[in-house]
Enzyme design. Sequence first.
Site, short mmCIF file in Angstrom:
data_model
loop_
_atom_site.label_atom_id
_atom_site.label_comp_id
_atom_site.label_asym_id
_atom_site.label_seq_id
_atom_site.Cartn_x
_atom_site.Cartn_y
_atom_site.Cartn_z
N LYS A 79 0.84 -1.20 0.00
CA LYS A 79 0.00 0.00 0.00
C LYS A 79 0.88 1.25 0.00
CE LYS A 79 -3.83 2.02 2.67
NZ LYS A 79 -4.65 1.88 3.89
N SER A 154 -9.60 1.46 3.20
CA SER A 154 -8.82 2.25 2.26
C SER A 154 -7.74 1.46 1.53
CB SER A 154 -8.16 3.39 3.03
OG SER A 154 -7.24 2.88 3.98
N SER A 178 -9.53 -0.78 7.47
CA SER A 178 -9.03 -0.69 6.10
C SER A 178 -8.29 -1.91 5.57
CB SER A 178 -8.11 0.51 5.95
OG SER A 178 -8.90 1.66 5.81
N1 GLN Z 1 -12.92 3.84 6.73
C1 GLN Z 1 -12.29 4.29 7.94
C2 GLN Z 1 -11.91 5.74 7.79
O1 GLN Z 1 -12.16 6.30 6.77
C3 GLN Z 1 -11.11 3.44 8.23
C4 GLN Z 1 -9.92 3.77 7.41
C5 GLN Z 1 -8.73 3.00 7.79
O2 GLN Z 1 -8.81 1.98 8.47
N2 GLN Z 1 -7.57 3.49 7.35
O3 GLN Z 1 -11.37 6.33 8.70
#
Ligand code: GLN
Length: 484
Positions: A79, A154, A178
């Site tokens: 990532k 994400s 994420s």
């Molecule tokens: N969807 C969550 C957010 O937008 C989690 C994102 C993540 O785990 N990086 O904060």
Amino acid sequence: MDIPSLNIATVRESLLSRRCSAVELAEEALRFAEAENPGTNAYLHFCPERALASARRVDDQIARGEDPGPLAGVPIAVKDVIVTKGVRTTCGSRILADYIPPYDATAITRLEQAGGVILGKTNCDEFAMGSSTENSAFGPVRNPRAPDRVPGGSSGGSAAAVAQGTAVVALGSDTGGSVRQPASFCGVTGVTPTYGRVSRYGLTAFASSLDHIGPFARSVRDAAAVLGVIAGRDPCDSTSAAAPVPDYLAFLDGNVKGLKLGLPREYLKDLTSESGELISRGVDVLRSLGCEIREISLPATSYAIASYYIIATAEASSNLARYDGVRYTSRSAQSATLSDMYRHTRGEGFGAECKRRIMLGTYVLSRGYYDAYYLKAQKVRALIARDFANAFEEVQAIVAPVSPFPAFKLGEKIADPVAMYLSDIYTITGSLAGIPCMSVPCGATSDGLPVGMQILTRHFDEVTMFRLADAFEKTGAGGHAGSV
Ligand code: GLN
């Protein structure tokens, strides 16, 4: 060589039996990934020189008769929030579009020391903020199992790369879901280890008290192998834990008889019927393996989203302050005065979601509102952690859904941030408590959309989590474990 069907063991076997060299494998994997990428946009960029240098090292070790390491020759995607020396790291943001880090994250160093071959960097929501990968400044990712749908987020690019078969394993980051949510949407395994299990050195900070690096793989075994490599104390991250790292693979014996599992009643009421049905069928399978299932209650669950979006935005507003046009970033051309320069650099560089979170986070930390929001949210966080601690007095693992619904259509939730935030309702609690949690494939809906089952265990008890997930996977109840 059939790249999408590889796993860590078959790669090793091919190299040690000299059926192919690590360099040949890396070249073919790169060719395949580059050819497939336009279909998903999973990778933002490839790093062929680095991949081939790693592969050459593995070949040299094999030629000298040395052990090339547990991930020898394995094609890996990373990532793009995890820094790689000399390889562009954008965090899915325009503000870092040209940023070339001068150092490697500890997880990257460890992967390469174990013989891993990093092919490239994967697409993600900007600074890991989002649940669909649509917040990337470089275009969304398509779900390889349903191209009109999101891969989750994400870490959507990493999940898509593994599902598509263009990487054998991948690294993602998880702050509130994420890794687990995109794993569930793409039909692969995704692991969020205990907070502190894996060094965050070189992981671009979003919400530091919640950020974790975690692996994706097409099997529980491969995910466990990657965690075994990247886990462990790192002097460069004072929050990394000194707890010894067990040999996870030694525990994957399929025996889960007598394990006590909790089913949280608060997690089962809002599920769409099909996802709910798949999870209950999964629970039946675990029961048939000899697990004892009990209903448990995690009463603070309903406050989780609210408290997460206060704590995460507060930390994000502080962490994102470093992108100021002086360090890391390219500077806006409109820089007549210092404050102009900040305003324009940040105004042009950040996307809408980052700006929303900077504003929200700054607000909840401001004098006058700090006690009402930030402090309250921290208290709720303690209650959520206590719920888990109480539950783990009674059960050894908790089984739950990952997401209320399977992969949604591209564009479906992007205009409604609150609807998007609700995607994380079942993953955020584990993140706030800092316990290990993972998603393991649990079948697919009648439209063929994968659904993941979440397993959560006590702090540092990844062993029980992997053992249970592996036993479940071995029954075949999760359906196709391979790539698309
Ligand atoms: N969807 C969550 C957010 O937008 C989690 C994102 C993540 O785990 N990086 O904060």
